[in-house]
Design an enzyme around this catalytic site. Structure first.
Site, mmCIF file in Angstrom:
data_model
loop_
_atom_site.group_PDB
_atom_site.id
_atom_site.type_symbol
_atom_site.label_atom_id
_atom_site.label_comp_id
_atom_site.label_asym_id
_atom_site.label_seq_id
_atom_site.Cartn_x
_atom_site.Cartn_y
_atom_site.Cartn_z
ATOM 1 N N CYS A 23 38.748 44.178 43.054
ATOM 2 C CA CYS A 23 39.097 45.594 42.943
ATOM 3 C C CYS A 23 40.600 45.820 42.907
ATOM 4 C CB CYS A 23 38.527 46.337 44.138
ATOM 5 S SG CYS A 23 36.768 46.048 44.336
ATOM 6 N N GLY A 50 38.938 46.584 37.874
ATOM 7 C CA GLY A 50 37.631 47.137 38.209
ATOM 8 C C GLY A 50 37.227 48.223 37.250
ATOM 9 N N ASN A 124 40.201 45.649 48.650
ATOM 10 C CA ASN A 124 40.104 44.575 47.668
ATOM 11 C C ASN A 124 39.990 43.273 48.447
ATOM 12 O OD1 ASN A 124 42.493 42.898 45.495
ATOM 13 N ND2 ASN A 124 40.286 42.793 45.475
ATOM 14 N N GLY A 125 38.904 42.555 48.229
ATOM 15 C CA GLY A 125 38.715 41.305 48.949
ATOM 16 C C GLY A 125 37.278 41.176 49.387
ATOM 17 N N CYS A 261 45.643 33.688 46.298
ATOM 18 C CA CYS A 261 44.655 33.295 45.289
ATOM 19 C C CYS A 261 45.383 32.876 44.014
ATOM 20 C CB CYS A 261 43.743 34.484 44.998
ATOM 21 S SG CYS A 261 42.740 34.266 43.524
ATOM 22 N N TYR A 267 44.345 34.291 35.824
ATOM 23 C CA TYR A 267 43.491 35.137 35.005
ATOM 24 C C TYR A 267 43.521 36.616 35.364
ATOM 25 C CZ TYR A 267 39.375 37.336 33.063
ATOM 26 O OH TYR A 267 38.556 38.200 32.413
ATOM 27 N N SER A 308 43.495 36.160 27.151
ATOM 28 C CA SER A 308 43.784 35.446 28.394
ATOM 29 C C SER A 308 44.594 34.170 28.193
ATOM 30 C CB SER A 308 42.484 35.140 29.130
ATOM 31 O OG SER A 308 41.573 34.485 28.270
ATOM 32 N N ASP A 375 42.939 28.103 26.609
ATOM 33 C CA ASP A 375 42.435 29.218 27.407
ATOM 34 C C ASP A 375 42.864 29.007 28.856
ATOM 35 O OD1 ASP A 375 41.260 31.628 27.922
ATOM 36 O OD2 ASP A 375 39.219 31.016 27.421
ATOM 37 N N ASP A 376 42.744 30.084 29.638
ATOM 38 C CA ASP A 376 43.166 29.970 31.031
ATOM 39 C C ASP A 376 42.146 29.205 31.871
ATOM 40 O OD1 ASP A 376 41.623 32.591 30.608
ATOM 41 O OD2 ASP A 376 41.486 32.282 32.766
ATOM 42 N N CYS A 412 33.712 31.688 44.173
ATOM 43 C CA CYS A 412 34.730 32.398 44.962
ATOM 44 C C CYS A 412 34.014 33.313 45.931
ATOM 45 C CB CYS A 412 35.627 33.237 44.048
ATOM 46 S SG CYS A 412 36.796 34.243 44.996
ATOM 47 N N CYS A 463 45.045 29.624 47.925
ATOM 48 C CA CYS A 463 43.589 29.503 48.010
ATOM 49 C C CYS A 463 43.149 28.832 46.711
ATOM 50 C CB CYS A 463 42.907 30.864 48.148
ATOM 51 S SG CYS A 463 41.099 30.697 48.176
ATOM 52 N N CYS A 466 37.934 27.646 44.571
ATOM 53 C CA CYS A 466 37.051 27.521 43.397
ATOM 54 C C CYS A 466 37.307 26.232 42.614
ATOM 55 C CB CYS A 466 37.151 28.759 42.517
ATOM 56 S SG CYS A 466 38.792 29.044 41.839
HETATM 57 P P1 AMP Z 1 33.033 31.132 30.153
HETATM 58 O O1 AMP Z 1 32.693 31.556 28.771
HETATM 59 O O2 AMP Z 1 31.934 31.496 31.129
HETATM 60 O O3 AMP Z 1 33.461 29.712 30.277
HETATM 61 O O4 AMP Z 1 34.243 32.024 30.629
HETATM 62 C C1 AMP Z 1 35.542 31.694 30.272
HETATM 63 C C2 AMP Z 1 36.275 32.905 29.830
HETATM 64 O O5 AMP Z 1 36.106 33.975 30.770
HETATM 65 C C3 AMP Z 1 37.764 32.627 29.729
HETATM 66 O O6 AMP Z 1 38.211 33.130 28.488
HETATM 67 C C4 AMP Z 1 38.379 33.375 30.888
HETATM 68 O O7 AMP Z 1 39.573 34.008 30.488
HETATM 69 C C5 AMP Z 1 37.349 34.407 31.270
HETATM 70 N N1 AMP Z 1 37.188 34.522 32.735
HETATM 71 C C6 AMP Z 1 37.538 33.651 33.677
HETATM 72 N N2 AMP Z 1 37.229 34.100 34.897
HETATM 73 C C7 AMP Z 1 36.688 35.300 34.748
HETATM 74 C C8 AMP Z 1 36.186 36.299 35.641
HETATM 75 N N3 AMP Z 1 36.184 36.099 36.956
HETATM 76 N N4 AMP Z 1 35.706 37.440 35.102
HETATM 77 C C9 AMP Z 1 35.683 37.625 33.778
HETATM 78 N N5 AMP Z 1 36.144 36.725 32.884
HETATM 79 C C10 AMP Z 1 36.650 35.577 33.353
#
Ligand code: AMP
Length: 497
Positions: A23, A50, A124-125, A261, A267, A308, A375-376, A412, A463, A466
């Site tokens: 949040c 959120g 938030n948390g 975190c 992300y 991202s 990607d991140d 998480c 932290c 994950c």
């Molecule tokens: P996935 O397709 O399930 O592997 O999700 C990876 C993608 O979701 C990446 O492009 C991330 O940027 C994005 N992502 C990572 N963590 C989250 C999150 N907690 N909520 C929404 N998107 C996320």
């Protein structure tokens, strides 16, 4: 929110209908104008934190006013709603969507009226002992209307306010709640912000021409044309003066190690926010540079998964060019910005369809080329799998995937809506197996040490639950990476500024 760990149950999140929150919180105190509008703008700036519900609570010196609705900030409020929220102090909240049903009872700020005043609370948390406290407070006669942990904090605070002022009550409650929290609290017309003793979630304080603001991220201060003063310190409470002229700081709890975190930087937070002293955009570029140095590959082009992966890919490309590699940065995927987040689609089938709806390749930047896709993070693996196929269909000669975070191996419990262990592709697969599933020519993640170095932190101050499966708070059934004894309160000392 609560995750059912406090009763000692195995904290497995296979039941995805539980509320899961990530949040944004705001608090504002102004000299001589209504707080509702600045809170509303700040919530807009925090919308990425959120999208499930939005709410504002204000106080006009006599009474509290509130408006809390499901939906995006722009949908939850119309002009008349903002106008009706009188008073120069206020708090706000945006809540992350749940995988299952949407539920107004969990929308925030949470409000309580009691003998000696009114209370509003934005959280938030995620607490890990909410069930325990709820049972105890219910036994003392407190009636609960939601199963969220925010209500537990609100009732505990209301109880402690019977024997003291807001700072006293917050300190007492902090001694009882365990887990991650950044809170903005409104007691009558006083606004207070506090961060848990390990500082898991972000919270900053900023100065406006005519007042002060607390917010999850500094981008919310920027939209109000304010100046970031600093991060709220872990365990510190900031009490805004009711007339908007200043604030008091109290270091209520102290611990030797923090638990910021790392995923906020990777992300969740906006790239234009400064968190714990670091601009998120710079942190992502650093992570991208580290990714090149750890596992770079000199392909024709490097391209981000929008949005991202963008800062990671630009940092990666710059570091590559500094090493005289010929790899060029290119935008090879176009994003349809009107498609929601693929992650929150309820079924795998819908998630796959949504990735395709959301991203389309630019054929000319891909055709006949060797491509590095950045990607991140990989969560379930849906996005990477789909994109590798998409790039191959668009004529890529080879597709190498590089990820700016370590493999996500565990859930998480502290506020990021991630996925259950069963859904996490890295929970039970090696990187080689994931590469095969994803269909990439090569796959590499960033190491945990490189993450810590890029964020200019030591591992012990982050932290990393994950990505290591070891958590900085005591989650039943999970390992910890430190002494998680509850911190003791300090005397009500004034923190240095
Ligand atoms: P996935 O397709 O399930 O592997 O999700 C990876 C993608 O979701 C990446 O492009 C991330 O940027 C994005 N992502 C990572 N963590 C989250 C999150 N907690 N909520 C929404 N998107 C996320």
């Amino acid at each position: 929110m609560q995750t059912g760990h406090g009763d000692g149950a195995t904290p497995d999140r296979a039941t995805t209908d539980e509320p899961r929150e990530k949040c944004g919180v705001v608090g504002v105190s102004l000299a001589d104008r209504d707080a509702a509008r600045p809170v509303y703008y700040a919530l807009y700036a925090l919308q990425h934190r959120g999208q499930d519900s939005a709410g504002i609570v204000t106080h006009d010196g006599f009474q509290q006013h509130d408006h809390v609705e499901m939906g995006l900030v722009g949908d939850a409020f119309d002009e008349a709603d903002v106008e009706a929220l009188a008073g120069s102090t206020g708090i706000g909240h945006v809540r992350y969507p749940t995988a299952g049903s949407v539920d107004q009872s969990c929308a925030q700020p949470f409000t309580v009226s009691f003998n000696s005043g009114s209370l509003g609370l934005s959280h938030n948390g995620n607490l890990v002992n909410a069930d325990e406290l709820r049972d105890e407070l219910a036994g003392l006669g407190h009636a609960f209307t939601s199963d969220g942990d925010t209500e537990v904090i609100a009732h505990d605070l209301a109880r402690n306010l019977l024997d003291g002022d807001l700072l006293h009550a917050v300190r007492e409650t902090m001694g009882r709640i365990h887990g991650s929290y950044s809170l903005t609290v409104m007691h009558d017309d006083r606004v207070l912000g506090v961060r848990d003793p390990r500082g898991n979630r972000p919270l900053v304080v900023g100065e406006l021409d005519d007042g002060y603001v607390l917010a999850s991220e500094s981008a919310a201060i920027d939209v109000l044309d304010g100046d970031l003063v600093r991060d709220v310190r872990p365990g510190e409470a900031i009490l805004l003066d009711a007339d908007g002229t200043g604030y008091e700081s109290r270091q209520l709890f102290e611990v030797d190690d923090t638990a910021h975190c790392f995923f906020e930087h990777v992300y969740f937070a906006r790239p234009d926010s400064v968190i714990d002293g670091t601009l998120v955009y710079d942190a992502r570029r650093e992570l991208g540079g580290a990714l090149w140095r750890e596992s770079g590959i000199d392909t024709d082009v490097v391209m981000p998964v929008p949005d991202s992966g963008r800062a990671f890919a630009s940092g990666y490309a710059d570091a590559a060019q500094a090493d005289d590699a010929s790899v060029e940065f290119a935008e090879g995927l176009m994003k349809n910005r009107y498609v929601g987040r693929t992650f929150i689609m309820p079924t795998q089938d819908e998630r796959e369809r949504a990735v395709r709806l959301k991203l389309n390749p630019i054929r000319s930047t891909v055709e006949g080329k060797s491509v590095t896709l950045i990607d991140d993070s990989i969560v379930r693996g849906t996005t990477s799998t789909q994109l590798v196929e998409l790039l191959r269909d668009a004529g890529a000669e080879s597709v190498h995937v590089r990820i700016g975070a370590p493999p996500i191996v565990a859930p998480c419990y502290f506020g990021i809506d991630m996925a259950t262990r069963e859904e996490l592709i890295a929970a039970d697969k090696t990187t080689a197996e994931i590469r095969e599933t994803v269909g990439a020519d090569s796959l590499a993640y960033l190491s945990v040490d490189a993450v810590a170095a890029a964020l200019d932190e030591v591992r012990e101050d982050l932290c990393l639950g994950c990505v290591t499966g070891e958590y900085p708070y005591d989650v039943a059934g999970e390992a910890t990476d430190r002494d998680v004894d509850r911190p003791s309160p300090t005397g009500l000392a004034e923190a240095d500024d």
